[in-house]
Design an enzyme around this catalytic site. Structure first.
Site, short mmCIF file in Angstrom:
data_model
loop_
_atom_site.label_atom_id
_atom_site.label_comp_id
_atom_site.label_asym_id
_atom_site.label_seq_id
_atom_site.Cartn_x
_atom_site.Cartn_y
_atom_site.Cartn_z
N SER A 217 -1.01 5.32 6.09
CA SER A 217 -0.82 4.14 4.95
C SER A 217 -1.18 2.81 5.51
O SER A 217 -1.46 2.05 4.65
CB SER A 217 0.83 4.31 4.59
OG SER A 217 1.62 4.45 5.84
N HIS A 274 2.49 -1.27 6.68
CA HIS A 274 1.83 -1.66 5.64
C HIS A 274 1.48 -3.10 5.71
O HIS A 274 0.15 -3.50 5.14
CB HIS A 274 2.80 -1.37 4.48
CG HIS A 274 3.29 -0.04 4.14
ND1 HIS A 274 4.20 0.46 3.27
CD2 HIS A 274 2.83 1.16 4.70
CE1 HIS A 274 4.53 1.90 3.36
NE2 HIS A 274 3.36 2.23 4.35
#
Length: 299
Positions: A217, A274
């Site tokens: 991610s 992230h």
């Protein structure tokens, strides 16, 4: 269901050339296209710029005798699956390598939810760790670095916790990674992946301390960040990512920091990863975009 508009001219050749088997081959590769007649020529139309080079390259291979098409090619055959894979491998080799590598390492996380940490899993975490009497102990960053296991700074991107986790991440890697690889090349994509992975892992560590984290991610956010900035600096070479995707990315990032998504029961988000991955991608997008801008010389 969304139909793809095939409006980009990929190939124009004389009408007397029989394209039936070549068209079947393109369908077997999963490439949507249409063929029209224009005067004395026939034109092969495709949906994306990324498919133009592939069509031209494969037709050249067909003419040179390197590509041999015997009989009808069906979507349901092993040949069709092989042709699709070969087509993707030729166009987006590094994107496919990232996906395949993630799938190969996926089993290392099996049993982690029950406290079963295998040797390979323990070698892929950001920090070296040991388990005593059911308690997990992490080495410091300095001590981990001193072990010489330098691969740990990027290896967490190949750790995925559950089927939803890996499927969600790899779908985004395929969708965004292939666009970047086509536009900027495999070497640039490799640089983006490495930098965004490093930024993601170190940011997550500094924000949350010693913990178990992993997944693509952070890299996905890096790919999106790169695509966003590069496309804005060079609109003529836009990656083709819909604006709604960028908005979703930013909303998802903000909501993640509120903790609301963690309440859904899918595990805790690595919000630091992230953010770090996004910042890394924004940086590469700015650098690559500025370097690729056409230079205007005054006389």
């Amino acid at each position: 269901m969304e139909a793809r508009r095939v409006v980009i001219k990929a190939l124009e050749i004389p009408s007397q050339v029989d394209l039936a088997r070549f068209s079947a081959y393109l369908h077997a590769c999963g490439l949507a296209h249409r063929i029209s007649e224009e005067g004395t020529n026939q034109v092969v139309w495709v949906a994306e710029e990324t498919e133009v080079d592939f069509v031209q390259q494969e037709f050249n291979r067909l003419e040179s005798g390197e590509l041999i098409l015997n009989g009808e090619i069906s979507r349901g055959t092993t040949l069709a699956l092989g042709a699709r894979f070969f087509g993707a491998l030729v166009r987006f080799p590094l994107t496919l390598v990232l996906i395949i590598t993630s799938l190969v390492f996926y089993p290392v996380s099996f049993g982690v939810e029950h406290g079963d940490f295998g040797v390979l899993f323990s070698k892929m975490t950001f920090l070296a760790m040991e388990q005593h009497n059911g308690t997990l102990y992490f080495m410091s960053l300095t001590d981990t670095w001193a072990t010489g296991e330098r691969w740990r700074v990027i290896s967490p991107m190949f750790i995925h916790f559950g089927l939803i986790h890996i499927v969600f991440n790899l779908l985004w890697v395929w969708e965004i990674g292939r666009r970047i690889e086509f536009t900027n090349g495999s070497m640039m994509l490799a640089g983006i992946v490495l930098l965004s992975s490093l930024a993601a892992n170190f940011t997550q560590f500094f924000m949350s301390g010693p913990s178990l984290f992993g997944g693509m991610s952070g890299v996905v956010f890096g790919l999106l960040g790169h695509s966003l900035v590069y496309s804005r600096i060079n609109p003529a070479r836009d990656m083709g990512v819909p604006r709604a995707i960028y908005i979703f990315m930013l909303v998802y990032l903000v909501i993640g920091f509120t903790g609301a998504i963690d309440l859904l029961g899918f595990g805790s988000l690595a919000n630091g990863a992230h953010l770090g991955g996004l910042l890394g991608g924004l940086a590469t997008g700015a650098i690559a975009g500025l370097l690729a801008r056409p230079r205007h010389h005054s006389s």
